[in-house]
Design an enzyme around this catalytic site. Structure first.
Site, PDB file in Angstrom:
ATOM      1  N   LYS A  46       0.847  -1.202   0.000  1.00  0.00           N
ATOM      2  CA  LYS A  46       0.000   0.000   0.000  1.00  0.00           C
ATOM      3  C   LYS A  46       0.884   1.255   0.000  1.00  0.00           C
ATOM      4  O   LYS A  46       2.084   1.187   0.287  1.00  0.00           O
ATOM      5  CB  LYS A  46      -0.918  -0.024   1.216  1.00  0.00           C
ATOM      6  CG  LYS A  46      -0.194  -0.002   2.555  1.00  0.00           C
ATOM      7  CD  LYS A  46      -1.124  -0.399   3.698  1.00  0.00           C
ATOM      8  CE  LYS A  46      -0.417  -0.331   5.033  1.00  0.00           C
ATOM      9  NZ  LYS A  46      -1.198  -0.966   6.105  1.00  0.00           N
ATOM     10  N   ARG A 143     -11.294  -0.181  14.007  1.00  0.00           N
ATOM     11  CA  ARG A 143     -11.093   0.653  12.833  1.00  0.00           C
ATOM     12  C   ARG A 143     -11.884  -0.018  11.718  1.00  0.00           C
ATOM     13  O   ARG A 143     -12.970   0.405  11.391  1.00  0.00           O
ATOM     14  CB  ARG A 143      -9.582   0.698  12.558  1.00  0.00           C
ATOM     15  CG  ARG A 143      -9.076   1.907  11.892  1.00  0.00           C
ATOM     16  CD  ARG A 143      -7.552   1.916  11.842  1.00  0.00           C
ATOM     17  NE  ARG A 143      -6.960   0.722  11.226  1.00  0.00           N
ATOM     18  CZ  ARG A 143      -5.690   0.600  10.859  1.00  0.00           C
ATOM     19  NH1 ARG A 143      -4.860   1.619  11.033  1.00  0.00           N
ATOM     20  NH2 ARG A 143      -5.229  -0.498  10.319  1.00  0.00           N
ATOM     21  N   TYR A 263      14.361  31.070   8.390  1.00  0.00           N
ATOM     22  CA  TYR A 263      13.168  31.850   8.749  1.00  0.00           C
ATOM     23  C   TYR A 263      13.053  32.055  10.249  1.00  0.00           C
ATOM     24  O   TYR A 263      13.270  31.120  11.035  1.00  0.00           O
ATOM     25  CB  TYR A 263      11.905  31.126   8.271  1.00  0.00           C
ATOM     26  CG  TYR A 263      11.691  31.199   6.774  1.00  0.00           C
ATOM     27  CD1 TYR A 263      11.544  32.431   6.136  1.00  0.00           C
ATOM     28  CD2 TYR A 263      11.631  30.043   6.015  1.00  0.00           C
ATOM     29  CE1 TYR A 263      11.342  32.505   4.760  1.00  0.00           C
ATOM     30  CE2 TYR A 263      11.416  30.101   4.641  1.00  0.00           C
ATOM     31  CZ  TYR A 263      11.270  31.336   4.018  1.00  0.00           C
ATOM     32  OH  TYR A 263      11.075  31.399   2.680  1.00  0.00           O
ATOM     33  N   MET A 316      10.597  25.056   2.716  1.00  0.00           N
ATOM     34  CA  MET A 316       9.865  24.258   1.723  1.00  0.00           C
ATOM     35  C   MET A 316      10.814  23.435   0.849  1.00  0.00           C
ATOM     36  O   MET A 316      10.585  22.249   0.615  1.00  0.00           O
ATOM     37  CB  MET A 316       9.015  25.180   0.844  1.00  0.00           C
ATOM     38  CG  MET A 316       8.101  24.436  -0.105  1.00  0.00           C
ATOM     39  SD  MET A 316       7.240  25.548  -1.219  1.00  0.00           S
ATOM     40  CE  MET A 316       6.178  26.423  -0.080  1.00  0.00           C
TER      41      MET A 316
HETATM   42  C1  LIG Z   1      -0.439  -1.865   6.851  1.00  0.00           C
HETATM   43  C2  LIG Z   1      -0.974  -3.177   7.274  1.00  0.00           C
HETATM   44  C3  LIG Z   1      -0.121  -4.275   7.411  1.00  0.00           C
HETATM   45  C4  LIG Z   1       1.382  -4.150   7.331  1.00  0.00           C
HETATM   46  O1  LIG Z   1       1.837  -3.595   8.547  1.00  0.00           O
HETATM   47  P1  LIG Z   1       3.401  -3.323   8.823  1.00  0.00           P
HETATM   48  O2  LIG Z   1       3.438  -2.872  10.230  1.00  0.00           O
HETATM   49  O3  LIG Z   1       3.800  -2.262   7.864  1.00  0.00           O
HETATM   50  O4  LIG Z   1       4.102  -4.589   8.574  1.00  0.00           O
HETATM   51  C5  LIG Z   1      -0.687  -5.510   7.671  1.00  0.00           C
HETATM   52  N1  LIG Z   1      -2.028  -5.646   7.825  1.00  0.00           N
HETATM   53  C6  LIG Z   1      -2.876  -4.589   7.735  1.00  0.00           C
HETATM   54  C7  LIG Z   1      -4.321  -4.800   7.945  1.00  0.00           C
HETATM   55  C8  LIG Z   1      -2.381  -3.321   7.469  1.00  0.00           C
HETATM   56  O5  LIG Z   1      -3.213  -2.277   7.405  1.00  0.00           O
END
Ligand SMILES: *Cc1c(COP(=O)(O)O)cnc(C)c1O
Length: 375
Positions: A46, A143, A263, A316
């Protein structure tokens, strides 16, 4: 096959360069798979493979034998499908309304995370025939995921009609070795999995793999550790570094004692200082929280083999580094400052920026020159 693949602008035209070591990535996947065996290892890709490039990372993993991928969104899954025509590709964030046809057209698998999603997928399968999907059951995150009692109320016939081929849940704090919540989730998920005979189960993310064999079930889902993040915070990192970020020095300058840098003049030279200016900043995802003031040390980079602190605000597109500790003859215009890599792992950079390595990786900008090496 080319030893290196380049994308983005040429190094000399960009503020910085990202180097992604695909050999290290594949090694990390094998390493995690060996720890989890006989469970199989998937790869979580992802967020553009945690900033390292989904298009470039999926194929080497497929060649190494990875057969299962997880993305967050349908769009990411479609991109992964282009690189992995045969793989099982799951979408962690579930089934957006009206999308079953889009999933089926690319043979993608939703991770059904509530009863509405389950019902929409089930209805689609009733017409189109069962299509593979996962069922996400919540064991504490609150969640995504059905509540356990909602999941166990589903009948075996309904589950098979909806093509459920994977039962999964997610750890709340697997990286905290002593957190009793992990053992509680593992036990609850184990009990739950007994109620779904014949359906493979998956619980562990990167850190979860290190919680012992009882956390592995049938499939593990590492993300962060694949990309070199430490699954064992506070202990030695068993993973190889994958990401290197360097930026060429635009100019070197001297400031006399008492002058300020950047800045709002929040950093004041205590004695004459030699400074190196680099052309990346928060617009590149290098967070403004790396700012160094008279009160806080801020972040650091490695120049000519030495760790050098930042001076003043991260702006930036610019960062100023105090290179006074580097002998003058050892640093000149165009030399690289190393911001991530080698001695400076993503976890440490995350800590210096007041966040974690996940946010550092996923914030890496598209402005960088990129090269993928080590295949
Ligand atoms: C992102 C995610 C993972 C991977 O988690 P890591 O800590 O990056 O290994 C696995 N399962 C779910 C449901 C996730 O959202």
């Amino acid at each position: 096959m080319a030893a290196e693949a380049h994308s983005g602008p040429p190094y000399a035209w960009a503020g910085g360069r990202l180097t992604i070591d695909l050999g290290a990535l594949v090694d990390n996947w094998r390493n995690l798979g060996a720890r989890a065996a006989p469970a199989r290892a998937a790869a979580v890709v992802k967020a553009d493979a945690y900033g390292t490039g989904l298009v470039e990372t999926v194929r080497p993993l497929v060649r190494a034998g990875c057969e299962t991928f997880f993305t967050a969104t349908l769009a990411e899954a479609v991109a992964a499908r282009r690189q992995a025509p045969q793989a099982d590709i799951y979408v962690l964030n579930g089934l957006p309304p009206g999308t079953p046809e889009a999933f089926a057209a690319e043979q993608l698998r939703p991770v059904l995370g509530n009863l509405d999603e389950f019902r929409e997928w089930h209805a689609f399968c009733a017409a189109a025939g069962p299509k593979p999907a996962a069922l996400h059951v919540d064991t504490g995150m609150n969640r995504l995921g059905l509540r356990p009692e909602e999941a166990t109320a589903l009948g075996a016939h309904e589950l098979s009609a909806a093509g459920i081929e994977l039962l999964m849940s997610h750890f709340v704090s697997s990286e905290v070795a002593e957190d009793p919540l992990s053992a509680r989730q593992r036990a609850d998920f184990h009990a739950l999995a007994q109620r779904f005979p014949g359906i493979p189960a998956s619980l562990a993310n990167s850190s979860g793999i290190f919680l012992g064999a009882a956390a592995h079930f049938d499939l593990v889902r590492p993300g962060y550790a694949l990309y070199g993040g430490n699954p064992l915070p506070g202990r030695d990192n068993p993973m190889r570094g994958v990401v290197r970020l360097e930026a060429p020095i635009l100019q070197l300058r001297r400031v006399p004692e008492g002058e300020t840098v950047g800045y709002n003049g929040q950093w004041r030279a205590r004695g004459e200082r030699r400074l190196a200016v680099i052309g990346i900043g928060y617009a590149d995802g290098y967070l403004r929280s790396g700012t160094a003031t008279d009160a806080v040390p801020g972040s650091a980079a490695i120049v000519a083999g030495r760790r050098c602190p930042f001076a003043g605000r991260v702006s930036m597109d610019l960062i100023v580094i105090d290179v006074t500790a580097v002998p003058e003859k050892d640093v000149r215009r165009g030399d690289p400052a190393l911001l991530i890599g080698g001695e400076l792992g993503v976890d440490e950079v995350g800590a210096m920026l007041g966040t974690n390595g996940y946010e550092v990786l996923t914030g890496l900008s598209g402005r960088y020159a990129r090269r993928h090496v080590g295949e």
